[in-house]
Scaffold this active site. Sequence first.
Site, PDB file in Angstrom:
ATOM      1  CB  CYS A   1       2.693  -4.306  21.678  1.00  0.00           C
ATOM      2  SG  CYS A   1       1.515  -3.704  20.502  1.00  0.00           S
TER       3      CYS A   1
ATOM      4  CD  GLU B   1      -2.683   1.263   2.528  1.00  0.00           C
ATOM      5  OE1 GLU B   1      -2.560   0.397   3.408  1.00  0.00           O
ATOM      6  OE2 GLU B   1      -3.439   2.246   2.635  1.00  0.00           O
TER       7      GLU B   1
ATOM      8  CE  LYS C   1      -3.918  -5.174  18.775  1.00  0.00           C
ATOM      9  NZ  LYS C   1      -4.081  -4.918  17.336  1.00  0.00           N
TER      10      LYS C   1
HETATM   11 FE1  HC0 Z   1       0.785  -5.381  19.211  1.00  0.00          FE
HETATM   12 FE2  HC0 Z   1       0.189  -5.994  16.854  1.00  0.00          FE
HETATM   13  S1  HC0 Z   1       2.313  -5.594  17.567  1.00  0.00           S
HETATM   14  S2  HC0 Z   1      -0.626  -4.105  17.915  1.00  0.00           S
HETATM   15  O1  HC0 Z   1       1.760  -3.822  19.383  1.00  0.00           O
HETATM   16  O2  HC0 Z   1       0.625  -4.585  14.360  1.00  0.00           O
HETATM   17  O3  HC0 Z   1      -1.401  -5.546  21.183  1.00  0.00           O
HETATM   18  O4  HC0 Z   1       2.382  -7.433  20.718  1.00  0.00           O
HETATM   19  O5  HC0 Z   1      -0.463  -7.984  18.587  1.00  0.00           O
HETATM   20  O6  HC0 Z   1      -2.578  -6.749  15.988  1.00  0.00           O
HETATM   21  O7  HC0 Z   1       1.271  -8.265  15.459  1.00  0.00           O
HETATM   22  C1  HC0 Z   1      -0.512  -5.440  20.529  1.00  0.00           C
HETATM   23  C2  HC0 Z   1       1.771  -6.594  20.281  1.00  0.00           C
HETATM   24  C3  HC0 Z   1      -0.039  -6.950  18.395  1.00  0.00           C
HETATM   25  C4  HC0 Z   1      -1.527  -6.480  16.254  1.00  0.00           C
HETATM   26  C5  HC0 Z   1       0.822  -7.485  15.954  1.00  0.00           C
HETATM   27  C6  HC0 Z   1       0.397  -5.062  15.318  1.00  0.00           C
END
Ligand code: HC0
Length: 589
Positions: free
Chosen positions: A523, A283, A366
């Site tokens: 994260c 993209e 999430k």
């Molecule tokens: Fe994350 Fe993700 S890296 S947002 O920070 O892109 O919660 O660990 O899982 O979906 O892969 C959080 C962490 C995730 C997602 C991934 C992203």
Amino acid sequence: QVNLKIDHLSVSVDAGATILEAARKVNVRIPTLCHHEDLCVAGNCRVCVVEQVGLDRLQPACAIPVSEGMEILTNSMKVRNARKQIIELLISEHRAECTTCYKNGKCELQSLSNEYIVGESGFLPLVPLKGYTIDEFSPSIIKDDSKCIRCQRCVRTCDQIQSIGALTVAHKGGEMKISTFFDKPIYEVVCTNCGQCVNRCPTGALTEKTYINEVWNAIDNPDKFVVVQTAPAVRIALGEALDMDPGEIVTGKMVAALRRLGFNAVLDTDWSADLTIIEEGNELLQRLKRVLKDKETDVKIPMTTSCSPGWIKFIEHTFPDFLEHLSTAKSPQQMFGALAKTFYANKIGVDPSNMVSVSVMPCTAKKFEANRPEMRASGYQDVDFVVTTRELAMMVKQAGIDFKSLPDDDYDSIMGESTGAGVIFGATGGVMEAALRTVYEVVTGREIPFDGLNILPVRGMEEVREASLKIENPLPEWDFLDGVEVKTCVAHGLSNAKKVMEKVKNGEADYHFIEIMACPGGCLGGGGQPLPTSPEIRKKRAEAIYREDAGKKIRKSHENPEIIQIYEDFLVEPLGHKSHELLHTTYTP
Ligand code: HC0
């Protein structure tokens, strides 16, 4: 340097250091409640009071700077009595139903009351609790005012780290409480569900909304096929909640534990992180082509990442005119969910109506993301339940599993294989690094010119980081990029996101691609991670993520064999018809 004595021990510290910091230097522990390493000094709970020789009045150690020749006593009778009384007063206004509290065993007030034997208190029956509110409307966070001790860690977190101000102080004196705009439920105000307040609340006043029972019910239902995906940042922090040290990588033990808990398939969000790179990277290239080659004027550059649901909620509230700058790629969690109930269900011969899709995330937002109306591309809710790293640790304990002694297991296939690029998504700068590893190679046919694929300029904990990468001698298809310096920016924590977006808004930013993660450190510092959190702990988690990446056989998303396979078997091509149907979305103000 300033010289002083703490409990008769000599210590030298920098001018401006607090008594608390000086005490820590000589390993004298002073209890705290309103103090938090990530936040400015508040000095409002008074639990950290100490005696300064020569002064009548006790001093809050977290708020008073040291001075030359100071003599501090942290454990005199006067100090002990004062602290005990302060804790008793705090408890007198706290609904101390500890045995039934979600935070039981992890509450800082509970630990202090235990330490100071507060059960002897005469205050306890004297202050009746007033009427209180428990706000349970948010899919992510529960706010229980009856457990609040008004330390304001949450208010400072929401304001200083996230620049949101969803939580604020209302009223004065005995009526003072932590509130929201017009005292509305947090679901109805500008809260991004990031859960950073939950991470810093010392009591059970702010907690994640748990879905543990819903997950057990699904596992116990013989008619359901339960798949679980695990986010990148869970594997480097889960151990902390199970008696291990920060920075220990527990990927294999976590997979073994999930299998023991009874999930039918143990799969990996890192796999869909690799897929995200393919979709989002393409993209970006398409947007650059439309701007630089086709000279289209309505294409939004810089493109920003779109995988952090706290960031999405923030841009919706705060910069709604910039929503088109977001990549249309869904987050890896949601790409996984959409494919689990279509491609995967079909492969394994399970009716998607009988599939329950669970994700383990370091993030409370999430839970909100999974509930969004945009996230039903499979014809069902793509991800049914989200549990945090902390909740998974609770499930492991409930199941009586001795986590430390588990053997290392491997993820199931398909949708279980991942690369180092997928793993580093969990650290700030990781999505950018993963994208650059792939985009550069797609455009030039050569590997990115950095030492062992480590793109150090985008790594680290600096609040906002900028890096650029010059494209030279691209493949013929990308000749319009020859000599172009691709400019990138990385920010973590929403107050830093705000700074970057203000620059974009004011036309002061010439970036092509921006990575934003809502939480400090990315994260790995998410609102659902084990407690406590601190800069030191987040640093150890980040080091663990990069160790995991370095140890992977494949470190570039486009080389993941299971990603190559899904394009051959199902998706056909990046940004193709199926991808648009399942893997992309847009947000409207
Ligand atoms: Fe994350 Fe993700 S890296 S947002 O920070 O892109 O919660 O660990 O899982 O979906 O892969 C959080 C962490 C995730 C997602 C991934 C992203």
